[in-house]
Design a protein around this motif. Structure first.
Motif, PDB file in Angstrom:
ATOM      1  N   ASP A 179     -34.263  99.698  44.832  1.00 28.20           N
ATOM      2  CA  ASP A 179     -35.566  99.013  44.833  1.00 28.20           C
ATOM      3  C   ASP A 179     -35.463  97.558  45.279  1.00 28.20           C
ATOM      4  O   ASP A 179     -36.383  97.033  45.909  1.00 28.20           O
ATOM      5  CB  ASP A 179     -36.200  99.080  43.435  1.00 28.20           C
ATOM      6  N   SER A 180     -34.358  96.905  44.919  1.00 30.16           N
ATOM      7  CA  SER A 180     -34.184  95.483  45.262  1.00 30.16           C
ATOM      8  C   SER A 180     -33.242  95.284  46.440  1.00 30.16           C
ATOM      9  O   SER A 180     -32.796  94.161  46.697  1.00 30.16           O
ATOM     10  CB  SER A 180     -33.639  94.720  44.040  1.00 30.16           C
ATOM     11  N   SER A 181     -32.948  96.346  47.169  1.00 29.04           N
ATOM     12  CA  SER A 181     -31.995  96.248  48.276  1.00 29.04           C
ATOM     13  C   SER A 181     -32.664  95.738  49.552  1.00 29.04           C
ATOM     14  O   SER A 181     -33.880  95.831  49.713  1.00 29.04           O
ATOM     15  CB  SER A 181     -31.363  97.612  48.554  1.00 29.04           C
TER      16      SER A 181
ATOM     17  N   LYS B 188     -24.515  94.045  43.059  1.00 28.95           N
ATOM     18  CA  LYS B 188     -24.864  92.877  43.888  1.00 28.95           C
ATOM     19  C   LYS B 188     -24.677  93.199  45.365  1.00 28.95           C
ATOM     20  O   LYS B 188     -25.538  92.853  46.206  1.00 28.95           O
ATOM     21  CB  LYS B 188     -23.994  91.698  43.476  1.00 28.95           C
ATOM     22  N   GLN B 189     -23.576  93.856  45.713  1.00 25.75           N
ATOM     23  CA  GLN B 189     -23.313  94.207  47.103  1.00 25.75           C
ATOM     24  C   GLN B 189     -24.324  95.219  47.628  1.00 25.75           C
ATOM     25  O   GLN B 189     -24.776  95.126  48.771  1.00 25.75           O
ATOM     26  CB  GLN B 189     -21.889  94.768  47.244  1.00 25.75           C
TER      27      GLN B 189
ATOM     28  N   SER C 128     -19.762 111.991  46.252  1.00 26.27           N
ATOM     29  CA  SER C 128     -20.950 112.706  45.755  1.00 26.27           C
ATOM     30  C   SER C 128     -21.702 111.860  44.720  1.00 26.27           C
ATOM     31  O   SER C 128     -21.956 112.294  43.590  1.00 26.27           O
ATOM     32  CB  SER C 128     -20.555 114.058  45.147  1.00 26.27           C
ATOM     33  N   CYS C 129     -22.040 110.640  45.116  1.00 25.87           N
ATOM     34  CA  CYS C 129     -22.716 109.717  44.204  1.00 25.87           C
ATOM     35  C   CYS C 129     -23.892 109.064  44.910  1.00 25.87           C
ATOM     36  O   CYS C 129     -24.074 109.230  46.119  1.00 25.87           O
ATOM     37  CB  CYS C 129     -21.739 108.653  43.696  1.00 25.87           C
ATOM     38  N   CYS C 130     -24.665 108.299  44.142  1.00 23.92           N
ATOM     39  CA  CYS C 130     -25.817 107.617  44.731  1.00 23.92           C
ATOM     40  C   CYS C 130     -26.095 106.353  43.936  1.00 23.92           C
ATOM     41  O   CYS C 130     -26.158 106.386  42.698  1.00 23.92           O
ATOM     42  CB  CYS C 130     -27.042 108.522  44.716  1.00 23.92           C
ATOM     43  N   GLY C 131     -26.258 105.227  44.627  1.00 25.11           N
ATOM     44  CA  GLY C 131     -26.472 103.964  43.950  1.00 25.11           C
ATOM     45  C   GLY C 131     -25.232 103.528  43.183  1.00 25.11           C
ATOM     46  O   GLY C 131     -24.140 104.052  43.387  1.00 25.11           O
ATOM     47  N   VAL C 132     -25.407 102.566  42.306  1.00 19.17           N
ATOM     48  CA  VAL C 132     -24.300 102.113  41.448  1.00 19.17           C
ATOM     49  C   VAL C 132     -24.408 102.788  40.096  1.00 19.17           C
ATOM     50  O   VAL C 132     -23.460 103.396  39.610  1.00 19.17           O
ATOM     51  CB  VAL C 132     -24.321 100.579  41.291  1.00 19.17           C
TER      52      VAL C 132
END
Length: 281
Positions: free
Chosen positions: A178-180, A135-136, A163-167
């Motif tokens: 896409d919905s950000s 959601k954030q 070292s991550c991407c998205g949730v």
């Protein structure tokens, strides 16, 4: 004579138990210090994002920031209590042993309640955290830089430090972004994921780095792990140690409480107090 030998054995055993208790106290204290020093999990850049995740009247940022300090204080307190119990058993001081027994019993009951609550609510907390993070990201991620927007900056630091991407894990051009607000507000400049999701990007080189295969086509060079899993894995590396130490501490507390009660009881039965019991053994 049998009672005296038994009392002597209990006394020795309680001293040993409290020495183990001291080690378990260090087992809580040291991971707390390590967590406080681990800037990848909790740092000033990522903290604004964690503070947006509210659970009732609490927020994850404040809990994460204060957890390590709480563990350090708790570990130090365990060391003090175990020292009290060790001295009380060795010198057979009734006052010390009574205080020690009460504190140990309260500790045991409190931790038992915490363990039960954690087991019951663990799945619910994990589901809530993943939903809130998504959601954030979709509501508040707006800028692909480190200066314009505080929450976006927090996300970008998280992408780099963990070292991550998205949730959830990014697998292609269809992903959490896409919905950000970043894409819907037209701030993405044709990118499908931020440059901070790309490998090798740092706070000093992001402005001059381009990687179309990562940001535009999302075919290579990007972090494949989602930030929820990355955060969970980072915290789990500490939770395993805490669970092991916590279970051992509960067992030690039971034995320590029983031992303290036995020494107090034997001292009272002698009619001369614990000092008289010490002379008899």
């Amino acid at each position: 004579m049998a009672l005296s030998c038994g009392g002597k054995c209990v006394k020795f055993f309680l001293v040993v138990i409290n020495l183990i208790f001291m080690l378990l106290g260090l087992g809580i204290l040291i991971p707390g210090i390590l967590m406080l020093a681990d800037v990848d999990v909790i740092n000033d850049e990522v903290l604004p994002l964690l503070q947006q995740l509210s659970f009732g009247a609490l927020n994850v940022g404040d809990l994460a920031k204060n957890l390590s300090v709480t563990l350090i204080v708790f570990g130090a307190f365990v060391l003090i209590v175990s020292t009290l119990g060790c001295c009380g058993a060795f010198c057979q001081q009734k006052c010390c042993l009574i205080i020690y027994a009460i504190v140990v019993l309260v500790f045991f009951l409190a931790k038992l309640v915490v363990v039960i609550l954690w087991i019951v609510m663990n799945d619910k907390i994990q589901s809530w955290m993943k939903t809130e993070l998504l959601k954030q990201l979709q509501t508040n991620y707006q800028k692909d830089d480190l200066t314009t927007h505080e929450i976006s900056t927090a996300w970008n630091y998280m992408f780099m430090s963990l070292s991550c991407c998205g949730v959830t894990a990014v697998t292609g051009t269809t992903n959490d972004f896409d919905s950000s607000a970043w894409i819907n507000g037209g701030n993405n400049g044709g990118k499908e994921i931020p440059i901070f999701c790309c490998t090798g990007v740092t706070a000093s080189n992001y402005a001059s780095t381009t990687n179309a295969a990562c940001t535009d086509t999302v075919t290579s060079g990007y972090h494949t792990k989602g930030c929820y899993d990355a955060t969970y894995d980072a915290l789990s590396s500490y939770s395993t140690a805490f669970i092991i130490v916590g279970v051992l501490t509960l067992l030690v507390e039971i034995v320590a409480f029983v031992g303290a009660i036995i020494i107090i009881k034997n001292g009272g039965e002698d009619g001369t107090g614990l000092s008289g019991a010490a002379k008899m053994v």
